[in-house]
Design a protein around this motif. Structure first.
Motif, PDB file in Angstrom:
ATOM      1  N   ASP A  18       0.822  -1.216   0.000  1.00  0.00           N
ATOM      2  CA  ASP A  18       0.000   0.000   0.000  1.00  0.00           C
ATOM      3  C   ASP A  18       0.854   1.264   0.000  1.00  0.00           C
ATOM      4  O   ASP A  18       0.615   2.179  -0.785  1.00  0.00           O
ATOM      5  N   ASN A  19       1.895   1.320   0.867  1.00  0.00           N
ATOM      6  CA  ASN A  19       2.686   2.557   0.860  1.00  0.00           C
ATOM      7  C   ASN A  19       3.666   2.604  -0.303  1.00  0.00           C
ATOM      8  O   ASN A  19       4.031   3.683  -0.744  1.00  0.00           O
ATOM      9  N   ILE A  20       4.047   1.472  -0.869  1.00  0.00           N
ATOM     10  CA  ILE A  20       4.842   1.478  -2.100  1.00  0.00           C
ATOM     11  C   ILE A  20       3.990   2.028  -3.244  1.00  0.00           C
ATOM     12  O   ILE A  20       4.441   2.842  -4.037  1.00  0.00           O
ATOM     13  N   GLU A  21       2.738   1.595  -3.301  1.00  0.00           N
ATOM     14  CA  GLU A  21       1.819   2.097  -4.327  1.00  0.00           C
ATOM     15  C   GLU A  21       1.628   3.608  -4.198  1.00  0.00           C
ATOM     16  O   GLU A  21       1.656   4.332  -5.197  1.00  0.00           O
ATOM     17  N   GLU A  22       1.462   4.081  -2.997  1.00  0.00           N
ATOM     18  CA  GLU A  22       1.273   5.514  -2.761  1.00  0.00           C
ATOM     19  C   GLU A  22       2.447   6.325  -3.320  1.00  0.00           C
ATOM     20  O   GLU A  22       2.254   7.351  -3.969  1.00  0.00           O
ATOM     21  N   VAL A  23       3.662   5.830  -3.119  1.00  0.00           N
ATOM     22  CA  VAL A  23       4.854   6.498  -3.631  1.00  0.00           C
ATOM     23  C   VAL A  23       4.915   6.392  -5.152  1.00  0.00           C
ATOM     24  O   VAL A  23       5.181   7.376  -5.846  1.00  0.00           O
ATOM     25  N   ALA A  24       4.660   5.196  -5.692  1.00  0.00           N
ATOM     26  CA  ALA A  24       4.737   4.969  -7.145  1.00  0.00           C
ATOM     27  C   ALA A  24       3.739   5.839  -7.906  1.00  0.00           C
ATOM     28  O   ALA A  24       4.016   6.268  -9.026  1.00  0.00           O
ATOM     29  N   LEU A  25       2.602   6.103  -7.310  1.00  0.00           N
ATOM     30  CA  LEU A  25       1.580   6.907  -7.990  1.00  0.00           C
ATOM     31  C   LEU A  25       1.966   8.381  -8.100  1.00  0.00           C
ATOM     32  O   LEU A  25       1.310   9.143  -8.805  1.00  0.00           O
ATOM     33  N   LYS A  26       3.051   8.780  -7.455  1.00  0.00           N
ATOM     34  CA  LYS A  26       3.557  10.150  -7.589  1.00  0.00           C
ATOM     35  C   LYS A  26       4.428  10.315  -8.828  1.00  0.00           C
ATOM     36  O   LYS A  26       4.770  11.432  -9.202  1.00  0.00           O
ATOM     37  N   LEU A  27       4.782   9.198  -9.479  1.00  0.00           N
ATOM     38  CA  LEU A  27       5.567   9.260 -10.712  1.00  0.00           C
ATOM     39  C   LEU A  27       4.718   9.870 -11.827  1.00  0.00           C
ATOM     40  O   LEU A  27       3.487   9.704 -11.835  1.00  0.00           O
ATOM     41  N   PRO A  28       5.328  10.563 -12.781  1.00  0.00           N
ATOM     42  CA  PRO A  28       4.563  11.196 -13.862  1.00  0.00           C
ATOM     43  C   PRO A  28       3.706  10.204 -14.653  1.00  0.00           C
ATOM     44  O   PRO A  28       4.186   9.150 -15.066  1.00  0.00           O
ATOM     45  N   LYS A  47      -3.503  -4.660  -8.745  1.00  0.00           N
ATOM     46  CA  LYS A  47      -2.950  -4.790  -7.404  1.00  0.00           C
ATOM     47  C   LYS A  47      -3.553  -6.038  -6.792  1.00  0.00           C
ATOM     48  O   LYS A  47      -4.757  -6.091  -6.543  1.00  0.00           O
ATOM     49  N   GLU A  48      -2.698  -7.060  -6.608  1.00  0.00           N
ATOM     50  CA  GLU A  48      -3.198  -8.303  -6.014  1.00  0.00           C
ATOM     51  C   GLU A  48      -2.062  -9.017  -5.299  1.00  0.00           C
ATOM     52  O   GLU A  48      -0.952  -9.114  -5.817  1.00  0.00           O
ATOM     53  N   GLY A  49      -2.344  -9.488  -4.098  1.00  0.00           N
ATOM     54  CA  GLY A  49      -1.313 -10.145  -3.308  1.00  0.00           C
ATOM     55  C   GLY A  49      -0.164  -9.182  -3.083  1.00  0.00           C
ATOM     56  O   GLY A  49      -0.348  -8.043  -2.695  1.00  0.00           O
ATOM     57  N   GLY A  50       1.043  -9.603  -3.379  1.00  0.00           N
ATOM     58  CA  GLY A  50       2.214  -8.753  -3.251  1.00  0.00           C
ATOM     59  C   GLY A  50       2.647  -8.151  -4.566  1.00  0.00           C
ATOM     60  O   GLY A  50       3.782  -7.703  -4.699  1.00  0.00           O
ATOM     61  N   TYR A  51       1.750  -8.141  -5.569  1.00  0.00           N
ATOM     62  CA  TYR A  51       2.072  -7.668  -6.930  1.00  0.00           C
ATOM     63  C   TYR A  51       1.316  -6.389  -7.250  1.00  0.00           C
ATOM     64  O   TYR A  51       0.137  -6.244  -6.921  1.00  0.00           O
ATOM     65  N   LEU A  52       2.017  -5.475  -7.928  1.00  0.00           N
ATOM     66  CA  LEU A  52       1.423  -4.199  -8.322  1.00  0.00           C
ATOM     67  C   LEU A  52       1.913  -3.846  -9.717  1.00  0.00           C
ATOM     68  O   LEU A  52       3.106  -3.911  -9.990  1.00  0.00           O
ATOM     69  N   ARG A  53       0.983  -3.512 -10.607  1.00  0.00           N
ATOM     70  CA  ARG A  53       1.362  -3.014 -11.940  1.00  0.00           C
ATOM     71  C   ARG A  53       0.825  -1.607 -12.084  1.00  0.00           C
ATOM     72  O   ARG A  53      -0.373  -1.358 -11.957  1.00  0.00           O
ATOM     73  N   ARG A  56       3.179  12.181 -21.514  1.00  0.00           N
ATOM     74  CA  ARG A  56       2.310  13.332 -21.712  1.00  0.00           C
ATOM     75  C   ARG A  56       1.953  13.602 -23.160  1.00  0.00           C
ATOM     76  O   ARG A  56       0.787  13.758 -23.494  1.00  0.00           O
ATOM     77  N   ILE A  57       2.938  13.664 -24.013  1.00  0.00           N
ATOM     78  CA  ILE A  57       2.692  14.131 -25.375  1.00  0.00           C
ATOM     79  C   ILE A  57       2.202  13.019 -26.288  1.00  0.00           C
ATOM     80  O   ILE A  57       1.124  13.111 -26.862  1.00  0.00           O
ATOM     81  N   MET A  58       2.970  11.951 -26.423  1.00  0.00           N
ATOM     82  CA  MET A  58       2.615  10.888 -27.370  1.00  0.00           C
ATOM     83  C   MET A  58       1.678   9.838 -26.775  1.00  0.00           C
ATOM     84  O   MET A  58       1.208   8.960 -27.481  1.00  0.00           O
ATOM     85  N   ARG A  59       1.425   9.895 -25.461  1.00  0.00           N
ATOM     86  CA  ARG A  59       0.510   8.977 -24.768  1.00  0.00           C
ATOM     87  C   ARG A  59       0.991   7.520 -24.812  1.00  0.00           C
ATOM     88  O   ARG A  59       0.189   6.601 -24.796  1.00  0.00           O
ATOM     89  N   PHE A  60       2.320   7.308 -24.872  1.00  0.00           N
ATOM     90  CA  PHE A  60       2.883   5.962 -24.815  1.00  0.00           C
ATOM     91  C   PHE A  60       2.704   5.425 -23.399  1.00  0.00           C
ATOM     92  O   PHE A  60       2.830   6.170 -22.427  1.00  0.00           O
ATOM     93  N   VAL A  61       2.441   4.135 -23.287  1.00  0.00           N
ATOM     94  CA  VAL A  61       2.244   3.505 -21.984  1.00  0.00           C
ATOM     95  C   VAL A  61       3.417   2.574 -21.682  1.00  0.00           C
ATOM     96  O   VAL A  61       3.786   1.742 -22.504  1.00  0.00           O
ATOM     97  N   ASP A  62       3.982   2.741 -20.496  1.00  0.00           N
ATOM     98  CA  ASP A  62       5.014   1.848 -19.984  1.00  0.00           C
ATOM     99  C   ASP A  62       4.431   1.132 -18.768  1.00  0.00           C
ATOM    100  O   ASP A  62       3.605   1.702 -18.046  1.00  0.00           O
ATOM    101  N   ASP A  63       4.862  -0.097 -18.554  1.00  0.00           N
ATOM    102  CA  ASP A  63       4.393  -0.875 -17.415  1.00  0.00           C
ATOM    103  C   ASP A  63       5.486  -0.939 -16.355  1.00  0.00           C
ATOM    104  O   ASP A  63       6.588  -1.418 -16.616  1.00  0.00           O
ATOM    105  N   LEU A  64       5.175  -0.455 -15.177  1.00  0.00           N
ATOM    106  CA  LEU A  64       6.054  -0.538 -14.022  1.00  0.00           C
ATOM    107  C   LEU A  64       5.482  -1.636 -13.135  1.00  0.00           C
ATOM    108  O   LEU A  64       4.400  -1.488 -12.573  1.00  0.00           O
ATOM    109  N   GLU A  65       6.198  -2.756 -13.071  1.00  0.00           N
ATOM    110  CA  GLU A  65       5.732  -3.888 -12.278  1.00  0.00           C
ATOM    111  C   GLU A  65       6.558  -3.992 -11.008  1.00  0.00           C
ATOM    112  O   GLU A  65       7.789  -3.923 -11.049  1.00  0.00           O
ATOM    113  N   LEU A  66       5.874  -4.155  -9.890  1.00  0.00           N
ATOM    114  CA  LEU A  66       6.504  -4.214  -8.577  1.00  0.00           C
ATOM    115  C   LEU A  66       5.972  -5.432  -7.837  1.00  0.00           C
ATOM    116  O   LEU A  66       4.769  -5.684  -7.830  1.00  0.00           O
ATOM    117  N   LYS A  67       6.880  -6.170  -7.208  1.00  0.00           N
ATOM    118  CA  LYS A  67       6.460  -7.370  -6.483  1.00  0.00           C
ATOM    119  C   LYS A  67       7.309  -7.527  -5.233  1.00  0.00           C
ATOM    120  O   LYS A  67       8.535  -7.464  -5.298  1.00  0.00           O
TER     121      LYS A  67
END
Length: 142
Positions: free
Chosen positions: A62-72, A79-85, A91-102
């Motif tokens: 939960d607190n890792i997610e709170e910090v990660a959500l401050k990224l641009p 969010k399930e178990g110990g996994y978070l994506r 901003r400009i081109m609307r490209f999506v990157d996946d930040l996976e945390l476990k």
């Protein structure tokens, strides 16, 4: 001529939406591919490798997610178990990157990868470095 214009607009609209992913498997244990658009704590190759993230006793998803959500451009996708994506949208081109945390014991497995394109021009490494700094400042990693 109108049909061609309508078809072009429709195709452009469809390609703009093509980055949305409904389901994605947990790839935190997988090394990056051969394209320079990914970094991971699980990859041993120098250009893809991230140093380990060692969690402190008070770290939780939960607190890792709170910090990660401050990224641009960040928003929680899974969010399930110990996994978070987290999906990070540019901003400009609307490209999506996946930040996976476990969470794996006292270690945070981190993997950040672009969905499209060959190179990310260092964006994923920069994101991982920002995350590391913010987690340190929050007292969640050593």
């Amino acid at each position: 001529m109108k049909k061609a214009a309508l078809l072009s607009i429709a195709m452009l609209g469809l390609t703009a939406c093509s980055q949305g992913v409904q389901t994605m498997t947990d790839r935190t244990a997988s090394p990056c591919g051969d394209k320079p658009n990914c970094v991971s704590t699980q990859d041993n190759r120098e250009k893809y490798q991230l140093a380990p993230f060692t969690l402190t006793a008070n770290a939780s998803l939960d607190n890792i997610e709170e910090v990660a959500l401050k990224l641009p451009g960040a928003k929680t996708a899974v969010k399930e178990g110990g996994y978070l994506r987290i999906e990070c949208t540019s901003r400009i081109m609307r490209f999506v990157d996946d930040l996976e945390l476990k969470i794996d014991g006292r270690t945070l497995v981190v993997r950040s990868e672009s969905r499209v394109g060959y190179s990310d021009f260092g964006v994923n490494r920069k994101r991982a470095d920002q995350l590391r700094e913010q987690l340190k400042q929050s007292g969640l990693i050593e």
